[in-house]
Design a protein around this motif. Structure first.
Motif, PDB file in Angstrom:
ATOM      1  N   GLN A   1      48.462  38.584  39.098  1.00  0.00           N
ATOM      2  CA  GLN A   1      48.533  39.889  39.773  1.00  0.00           C
ATOM      3  C   GLN A   1      48.777  41.023  38.782  1.00  0.00           C
ATOM      4  O   GLN A   1      48.093  42.057  38.813  1.00  0.00           O
ATOM      5  CB  GLN A   1      49.651  39.864  40.817  1.00  0.00           C
TER       6      GLN A   1
ATOM      7  N   THR B   1      45.838  41.566  36.347  1.00  0.00           N
ATOM      8  CA  THR B   1      44.719  42.208  37.040  1.00  0.00           C
ATOM      9  C   THR B   1      44.991  43.689  37.264  1.00  0.00           C
ATOM     10  O   THR B   1      44.106  44.539  37.079  1.00  0.00           O
ATOM     11  CB  THR B   1      44.448  41.514  38.394  1.00  0.00           C
TER      12      THR B   1
ATOM     13  N   ARG C   1      42.823  46.674  35.781  1.00  0.00           N
ATOM     14  CA  ARG C   1      42.249  47.669  36.697  1.00  0.00           C
ATOM     15  C   ARG C   1      42.581  49.089  36.244  1.00  0.00           C
ATOM     16  O   ARG C   1      41.721  49.966  36.255  1.00  0.00           O
ATOM     17  CB  ARG C   1      42.810  47.414  38.097  1.00  0.00           C
TER      18      ARG C   1
ATOM     19  N   THR D   1      38.379  45.528  34.828  1.00  0.00           N
ATOM     20  CA  THR D   1      38.724  44.552  35.865  1.00  0.00           C
ATOM     21  C   THR D   1      38.081  43.196  35.606  1.00  0.00           C
ATOM     22  O   THR D   1      38.675  42.147  35.884  1.00  0.00           O
ATOM     23  CB  THR D   1      38.286  45.077  37.246  1.00  0.00           C
TER      24      THR D   1
ATOM     25  N   ALA E   1      39.864  40.092  34.028  1.00  0.00           N
ATOM     26  CA  ALA E   1      40.878  39.305  34.727  1.00  0.00           C
ATOM     27  C   ALA E   1      40.356  37.930  35.143  1.00  0.00           C
ATOM     28  O   ALA E   1      41.147  37.043  35.473  1.00  0.00           O
ATOM     29  CB  ALA E   1      41.367  40.051  35.964  1.00  0.00           C
TER      30      ALA E   1
ATOM     31  N   SER F   1      44.756  38.052  42.591  1.00  0.00           N
ATOM     32  CA  SER F   1      43.821  38.939  41.889  1.00  0.00           C
ATOM     33  C   SER F   1      43.408  40.104  42.785  1.00  0.00           C
ATOM     34  O   SER F   1      43.230  41.230  42.316  1.00  0.00           O
ATOM     35  CB  SER F   1      42.598  38.149  41.420  1.00  0.00           C
TER      36      SER F   1
ATOM     37  N   CYS G   1      44.199  44.362  42.331  1.00  0.00           N
ATOM     38  CA  CYS G   1      43.224  45.444  42.473  1.00  0.00           C
ATOM     39  C   CYS G   1      43.665  46.474  43.506  1.00  0.00           C
ATOM     40  O   CYS G   1      42.923  47.430  43.768  1.00  0.00           O
ATOM     41  CB  CYS G   1      41.868  44.879  42.886  1.00  0.00           C
TER      42      CYS G   1
ATOM     43  N   SER H   1      36.929  38.161  46.208  1.00  0.00           N
ATOM     44  CA  SER H   1      37.320  38.475  44.843  1.00  0.00           C
ATOM     45  C   SER H   1      36.094  38.813  43.994  1.00  0.00           C
ATOM     46  O   SER H   1      36.125  39.733  43.170  1.00  0.00           O
ATOM     47  CB  SER H   1      38.075  37.290  44.230  1.00  0.00           C
TER      48      SER H   1
ATOM     49  N   ILE I   1      35.892  40.371  40.273  1.00  0.00           N
ATOM     50  CA  ILE I   1      36.671  39.334  39.585  1.00  0.00           C
ATOM     51  C   ILE I   1      36.061  37.977  39.909  1.00  0.00           C
ATOM     52  O   ILE I   1      36.096  37.523  41.058  1.00  0.00           O
ATOM     53  CB  ILE I   1      38.145  39.358  40.018  1.00  0.00           C
TER      54      ILE I   1
END
Length: 435
Positions: free
Chosen positions: A73, A76, A80, A85, A88, A154, A158, A212, A217
């Motif tokens: 988390q 990511t 971001r 991004t 990740a 993930s 974002c 995702s 991602i």
């Protein structure tokens, strides 16, 4: 000079919006655990006792899971913010591989050491086969359940916390449906729980992977393994260490009260489980504050003021509700009178201190996700070591459940004060500023 002077209303609104999805996610997980405990409780005292013995191993699994989840988390969210991004995906792949290997390894090690562990936890001979089958199967099922959780992390990184929350709600419904189906079709008893977790997680994994990918991602073989391992080392390891401390402290608590009998152990474990469910929103508040400050914050924002603004009103209400509703709450999960008596005593004494505990956990969660995970680990180690040492001194190695519960409740007061003071000192440092 203070890191911050005030947390603006705009940032508070962002944190509340982010926390909505996080709270939906954690509430779904909480309700799932609640109905699973109720399911086991109505199967009989033996099933609930097996889960009580599972608790320390569950904390070990949680240490591994949460360490990897927070690592994914946070990495990511940072990617971001920096406009990369896609990077990740490598971290997600490494975390998934490490998580599956770790969960299966823990299950295998537990199975191999069942004999010595039975002696350590004073498991009666007649209960050993059923208890360790349940513990090992539940740990193995966790290897599958971990995967959609990592993909959801993930999405949260974002800023898509509502999407992640929706997936968590769907997973909870599917898992419990699978638990009930396993019992109805095959009468699998307590083993319905690991069967349900494994079966219910698979369709959610497929949906989470698709969402995702739409967010940019995708799991990928990392081009630079060291770069992917770095966030897992610097973030996941200290977070996992904090949960490992919880596992060891839970084992220590059970060891201190083992002489009171299986009923008392089951009641204490039930009280701890209910408390764990009730404080989960505190971690959502801390995580939402960390995400809001990472994605939208600036050097003039005050993390502690933001955390207190969100956590204090929520946990004053939670603490009051637990104290008033403790008896009907416990009655939902257990019919055995001894189990219920200890669990009601636990919630009656711990409930009033939940306001402090909620603030403590929100602050610790923020520290873990904002570059201060080692400090959070040190604070956790200090607190639980002090409680266990005092418990051992008071009882000469054995305590009545009521005495241990009083000790834990009283310890929450200086614990909260120390965490707030330490966090303020950390965040006053120049390196504590939001980057």
């Amino acid at each position: 000079m203070s890191v911050v002077e005030t947390a603006g209303p705009g940032l508070s609104r962002i944190a509340r919006r982010l926390s909505g999805g996080l709270i939906a996610m954690t509430t779904a997980g909480t309700l799932l655990q609640v109905v699973v405990i109720a399911f086991l409780g109505h199967l009989g005292g033996a099933a609930l006792y097996a889960r009580s013995v599972y608790l320390p191993f569950g904390f070990l699994a949680l240490a591994l899971t949460e360490g990897l989840v927070i690592g994914v988390q946070v990495s990511t969210a940072r990617a971001r913010r920096e406009g990369r991004t896609g990077d990740a995906g490598g971290v997600l792949t490494v975390a998934a591989g490490a998580g599956v290997a770790g969960m299966l390894g823990l299950a295998g090690l537990t199975a191999a050491c069942a004999g010595p562990l039975s002696v350590l936890f004073a498991v009666p001979a007649a209960e050993r086969a059923a208890v360790w089958t349940f513990v090992v199967a539940t740990l193995a099922a966790g290897a599958i359940a971990l995967l959609p959780t990592l993909v959801g992390a993930s999405l949260r990184g974002c800023g898509r916390t509502r999407t992640a929350g929706g997936l968590a709600v769907a997973e909870s419904v599917l898992v419990f449906g699978a638990v009930l189906a396993a019992q109805a079709l095959w009468s699998t008893g307590p083993l319905s729980v690991p069967v349900g977790f494994a079966a219910g997680s698979l369709p959610v994994l497929a949906a989470a992977a698709g969402l995702s990918a739409r967010a940019g991602i995708r799991p990928a073989v990392p081009a630079r393994l060291t770069a992917c391992l770095r966030p897992l080392w610097t973030i996941a390891l200290p977070v996992a260490g904090s949960f490992l401390v919880l596992a060891l402290s839970s084992s220590g608590y059970l060891r201190l009260i083992a002489g009171s009998g299986p009923g008392a152990v089951a009641g204490f474990g039930l009280g701890q489980s209910v408390q764990t469910f009730l404080i989960v929103p505190a971690t959502a508040i801390g995580s939402a504050a960390a995400l809001a400050l990472t994605l939208h914050g600036g050097p003039g924002d005050d993390p502690l003021r933001l955390l207190l603004r969100l956590a204090v009103p929520a946990y004053l209400a939670v603490g009051a509700a637990v104290f008033v509703l403790r008896e009907p709450l416990v009655a939902l999960f257990a019919g055995d009178e001894r189990v219920r008596a200890v669990a009601v005593d636990y919630l009656g004494l711990i409930g009033p201190s939940l306001a402090l505990l909620g603030v403590t956990l929100a602050v610790l969660t923020y520290l873990e996700q904002s570059g201060h995970a080692p400090a959070a680990l040190l604070l956790n180690v200090t607190f639980f070591a002090a409680v266990l040492a005092l418990g051992a001194l008071l009882g000469g190695g054995s305590l009545a459940p009521h005495t241990l519960i009083v000790l834990i409740a009283v310890a929450n007061v200086p614990g909260c004060c120390c965490v707030l003071a330490a966090a303020r000192a950390l965040l006053r440092r120049p390196e504590g500023r939001i980057a």
